[in-house]
Design an enzyme around this catalytic site. Sequence first.
Site, mmCIF file in Angstrom:
data_model
loop_
_atom_site.group_PDB
_atom_site.id
_atom_site.type_symbol
_atom_site.label_atom_id
_atom_site.label_comp_id
_atom_site.label_asym_id
_atom_site.label_seq_id
_atom_site.Cartn_x
_atom_site.Cartn_y
_atom_site.Cartn_z
ATOM 1 N N LYS A 1 3.377 -9.301 16.590
ATOM 2 C CA LYS A 1 4.153 -10.380 15.955
ATOM 3 C C LYS A 1 3.859 -11.712 16.639
ATOM 4 O O LYS A 1 3.686 -12.744 15.982
ATOM 5 C CB LYS A 1 5.651 -10.068 16.007
ATOM 6 C CG LYS A 1 6.071 -8.910 15.125
ATOM 7 C CD LYS A 1 5.930 -9.261 13.649
ATOM 8 C CE LYS A 1 6.150 -8.076 12.742
ATOM 9 N NZ LYS A 1 5.823 -8.321 11.334
ATOM 10 N N TYR B 1 4.069 -3.542 19.329
ATOM 11 C CA TYR B 1 4.597 -4.073 18.062
ATOM 12 C C TYR B 1 4.954 -5.557 18.224
ATOM 13 O O TYR B 1 4.547 -6.408 17.431
ATOM 14 C CB TYR B 1 5.828 -3.269 17.619
ATOM 15 C CG TYR B 1 6.609 -3.961 16.523
ATOM 16 C CD1 TYR B 1 6.086 -4.101 15.251
ATOM 17 C CD2 TYR B 1 7.883 -4.501 16.789
ATOM 18 C CE1 TYR B 1 6.789 -4.757 14.257
ATOM 19 C CE2 TYR B 1 8.596 -5.153 15.792
ATOM 20 C CZ TYR B 1 8.043 -5.279 14.531
ATOM 21 O OH TYR B 1 8.743 -5.941 13.550
ATOM 22 N N ASN C 1 0.827 -1.220 0.000
ATOM 23 C CA ASN C 1 0.000 0.000 0.000
ATOM 24 C C ASN C 1 0.861 1.270 0.000
ATOM 25 O O ASN C 1 0.328 2.368 0.090
ATOM 26 C CB ASN C 1 -0.987 0.014 1.180
ATOM 27 C CG ASN C 1 -0.289 0.140 2.533
ATOM 28 O OD1 ASN C 1 0.936 0.192 2.609
ATOM 29 N ND2 ASN C 1 -1.075 0.189 3.596
ATOM 30 N N SER D 1 9.920 -11.476 14.377
ATOM 31 C CA SER D 1 11.008 -10.635 14.898
ATOM 32 C C SER D 1 11.540 -11.214 16.194
ATOM 33 O O SER D 1 10.789 -11.803 16.985
ATOM 34 C CB SER D 1 10.438 -9.237 15.154
ATOM 35 O OG SER D 1 11.339 -8.474 15.914
ATOM 36 N N ALA D 2 12.814 -10.966 16.446
ATOM 37 C CA ALA D 2 13.423 -11.350 17.721
ATOM 38 C C ALA D 2 12.752 -10.642 18.887
ATOM 39 O O ALA D 2 12.897 -11.062 20.038
ATOM 40 C CB ALA D 2 14.904 -11.000 17.694
HETATM 41 P P1 NAD Z 1 9.300 -1.756 5.522
HETATM 42 O O1 NAD Z 1 8.431 -0.749 6.205
HETATM 43 O O2 NAD Z 1 10.384 -1.269 4.643
HETATM 44 O O3 NAD Z 1 8.388 -2.769 4.674
HETATM 45 C C1 NAD Z 1 7.063 -3.067 5.006
HETATM 46 C C2 NAD Z 1 6.196 -2.772 3.793
HETATM 47 O O4 NAD Z 1 4.841 -3.108 4.103
HETATM 48 C C3 NAD Z 1 6.213 -1.286 3.411
HETATM 49 O O5 NAD Z 1 6.553 -1.184 2.041
HETATM 50 C C4 NAD Z 1 4.788 -0.813 3.669
HETATM 51 O O6 NAD Z 1 4.374 0.179 2.744
HETATM 52 C C5 NAD Z 1 3.999 -2.107 3.551
HETATM 53 N N1 NAD Z 1 2.752 -2.141 4.325
HETATM 54 C C6 NAD Z 1 2.557 -1.799 5.620
HETATM 55 N N2 NAD Z 1 1.263 -1.994 5.968
HETATM 56 C C7 NAD Z 1 0.652 -2.484 4.869
HETATM 57 C C8 NAD Z 1 -0.683 -2.889 4.594
HETATM 58 N N3 NAD Z 1 -1.639 -2.805 5.532
HETATM 59 N N4 NAD Z 1 -0.975 -3.340 3.358
HETATM 60 C C9 NAD Z 1 -0.017 -3.409 2.395
HETATM 61 N N5 NAD Z 1 1.251 -3.051 2.592
HETATM 62 C C10 NAD Z 1 1.582 -2.585 3.811
HETATM 63 O O7 NAD Z 1 9.868 -2.699 6.668
HETATM 64 P P2 NAD Z 1 10.928 -3.878 6.593
HETATM 65 O O8 NAD Z 1 12.052 -3.497 7.463
HETATM 66 O O9 NAD Z 1 11.178 -4.300 5.211
HETATM 67 O O10 NAD Z 1 10.111 -5.003 7.369
HETATM 68 C C11 NAD Z 1 9.381 -6.015 6.704
HETATM 69 C C12 NAD Z 1 8.729 -6.908 7.745
HETATM 70 O O11 NAD Z 1 9.743 -7.454 8.570
HETATM 71 C C13 NAD Z 1 7.760 -6.171 8.676
HETATM 72 O O12 NAD Z 1 6.658 -7.023 8.920
HETATM 73 C C14 NAD Z 1 8.573 -5.968 9.929
HETATM 74 O O13 NAD Z 1 7.761 -5.920 11.085
HETATM 75 C C15 NAD Z 1 9.441 -7.212 9.938
HETATM 76 N N6 NAD Z 1 10.696 -7.040 10.680
HETATM 77 C C16 NAD Z 1 11.536 -6.007 10.376
HETATM 78 C C17 NAD Z 1 12.710 -5.828 11.094
HETATM 79 C C18 NAD Z 1 13.622 -4.663 10.830
HETATM 80 O O14 NAD Z 1 14.392 -4.295 11.721
HETATM 81 N N7 NAD Z 1 13.615 -4.074 9.642
HETATM 82 C C19 NAD Z 1 13.038 -6.723 12.121
HETATM 83 C C20 NAD Z 1 12.166 -7.776 12.393
HETATM 84 C C21 NAD Z 1 10.997 -7.927 11.659
HETATM 85 C C1 WQD Z 2 20.473 -0.808 18.017
HETATM 86 C C2 WQD Z 2 21.423 -0.314 19.103
HETATM 87 C C3 WQD Z 2 20.463 1.295 20.593
HETATM 88 C C4 WQD Z 2 20.005 4.468 17.584
HETATM 89 C C5 WQD Z 2 14.726 -2.377 16.653
HETATM 90 C C6 WQD Z 2 13.396 -2.876 17.129
HETATM 91 C C7 WQD Z 2 13.291 -4.359 16.929
HETATM 92 C C8 WQD Z 2 13.632 -4.766 15.488
HETATM 93 C C9 WQD Z 2 14.885 -4.132 15.007
HETATM 94 C C10 WQD Z 2 11.632 -5.065 14.162
HETATM 95 C C11 WQD Z 2 20.770 -0.194 20.481
HETATM 96 C C12 WQD Z 2 21.597 1.915 19.807
HETATM 97 C C13 WQD Z 2 20.294 3.281 18.236
HETATM 98 C C14 WQD Z 2 20.752 5.637 17.925
HETATM 99 C C15 WQD Z 2 22.014 4.337 19.495
HETATM 100 N N1 WQD Z 2 12.632 -4.360 14.570
HETATM 101 N N2 WQD Z 2 21.279 3.210 19.167
HETATM 102 N N3 WQD Z 2 21.729 5.524 18.872
HETATM 103 O O1 WQD Z 2 16.325 -1.272 19.125
HETATM 104 O O2 WQD Z 2 17.831 -3.284 18.651
HETATM 105 O O3 WQD Z 2 15.762 -3.023 17.410
HETATM 106 O O4 WQD Z 2 14.892 -2.724 15.276
HETATM 107 O O5 WQD Z 2 11.228 -6.120 14.547
HETATM 108 O O6 WQD Z 2 12.003 -4.735 17.285
HETATM 109 O O7 WQD Z 2 13.266 -2.553 18.503
HETATM 110 O O8 WQD Z 2 17.597 -1.484 16.929
HETATM 111 O O9 WQD Z 2 18.936 0.006 15.506
HETATM 112 O O10 WQD Z 2 17.232 1.032 17.075
HETATM 113 O O11 WQD Z 2 19.301 0.016 18.034
HETATM 114 O O12 WQD Z 2 22.908 4.291 20.353
HETATM 115 O O13 WQD Z 2 20.507 6.760 17.393
HETATM 116 O O14 WQD Z 2 21.853 1.009 18.764
HETATM 117 O O15 WQD Z 2 20.460 1.756 21.923
HETATM 118 O O16 WQD Z 2 21.737 -0.573 21.425
HETATM 119 P P1 WQD Z 2 16.894 -2.231 18.169
HETATM 120 P P2 WQD Z 2 18.230 -0.044 16.798
#
Ligand code: NAD
Ligand code: WQD
Length: 333
Positions: A152, A148, A32, A124-125
């Site tokens: 998950k 969040y 979207n 996610s972790a």
């Molecule tokens: P991202 O935001 O770049 O990608 C997510 C995409 O989903 C976006 O393009 C957004 O426009 C789309 N989207 C959101 N809601 C939607 C909806 N209702 N319908 C259709 N599209 C929708 O994020 P990402 O980092 O690529 O993450 C992808 C997935 O992995 C997510 O589910 C996120 O929670 C999960 N994840 C990400 C991380 C991270 O740190 N990047 C870590 C763990 C899990």
């Molecule tokens: C990493 C480290 C901060 C920014 C998040 C979500 C997690 C997952 C991944 C989706 C930490 C430090 C950060 C800054 C800093 N997403 N930091 N200055 O918090 O481990 O994980 O993204 O599932 O759910 O919580 O990632 O990159 O924000 O932080 O010192 O400006 O960097 O304290 O130690 P995080 P992060």
Amino acid sequence: MNILLTGGAGYIASHTAVVLAQAGHQVTLFDNLSNSQKSVIANLEAITAKTIPFIEGDVRDTQLLSQVITEHHIEAVIHFAGLKSVAQSVEDPILYYANNVQGTISLLEAMQANGLNKLVFSSSATVYGDPEYLPYDEHHPLKPMNPYGQTKLQVEEMLHDVSRSNADWRVACLRYFNPVGAHPSGLIGENPSGIPNNLMPYVARVASGHLPELSIFGNDYDTKDGTGERDYIHVMDLAEGHMAAIDFLEKHSGWHAINLGTGQPHSVMELVTGFEKASGKAIPRKIVGRRPGDLPVYFATVDQAQKLLGWSAKRSLDEMCESVWNFQTKSMS
Ligand code: NAD
Ligand code: WQD
């Protein structure tokens, strides 16, 4: 195989699309565009030299999803679509449950209506919460610390129930650790709008001069240098992990939770030093107080991914930093 990527224009999905398309799969992207741009599709087509169908839509639109599944003869789905900001989920939990949980219910309805049962889910972790032991293995208790993470976990549990109800379902919940990095072309990468919340994109914008300095959230943790430690994983390794999961589901039914990390934690200071080396730029920084809700350290056990998927992460922290700098200088400046 014909594979639908929900959230297909997003950061992790776009890299996965490249890996799948280059391996000969036909990918269809659905998004979207709430957190991505349509221009990503042209870049994907340039990288792969293939036509990549893109449908703009919301995963909560079950009818549209169903139509896409039929028209594109979809055989498996990778469900990336969702919102991912921890802070925003605390401010607006309804938005997060609606997108992440309701969105998945809608997808499952569309899949069921079309007899489709192969699904890889972006977990996610963060589902683990405060570590009772480290590294987290997949049996670690699940106690997310924010809405969040709750979304998950709820989706994981829902998918588990669905697979228990019908043995035909094949589900892999991939628990990502900290994805960073970009495609070697420099054409796609992580491009958050506004000021980044996450460390790597923030550091990249300091190195490029778009932000003045990095705030390091605490240097008094019980870690190797006092700064927080995380299991950073290169997005191209992560993308390859998704292809391995699709292959795995060809042969195995049931529900599977699998960590995708490197098993190696790195500190904030190590990442900053690595980025200075990769970019040749100094990263101005200051130490500030701890960020509320941050854990000192967490990282993955990676045996399950190796055993089930035959996959392990290969790329180093230096490669992660170099690829981000390449993306920053080619596409972001
Ligand atoms: P991202 O935001 O770049 O990608 C997510 C995409 O989903 C976006 O393009 C957004 O426009 C789309 N989207 C959101 N809601 C939607 C909806 N209702 N319908 C259709 N599209 C929708 O994020 P990402 O980092 O690529 O993450 C992808 C997935 O992995 C997510 O589910 C996120 O929670 C999960 N994840 C990400 C991380 C991270 O740190 N990047 C870590 C763990 C899990
Ligand atoms: C990493 C480290 C901060 C920014 C998040 C979500 C997690 C997952 C991944 C989706 C930490 C430090 C950060 C800054 C800093 N997403 N930091 N200055 O918090 O481990 O994980 O993204 O599932 O759910 O919580 O990632 O990159 O924000 O932080 O010192 O400006 O960097 O304290 O130690 P995080 P992060």
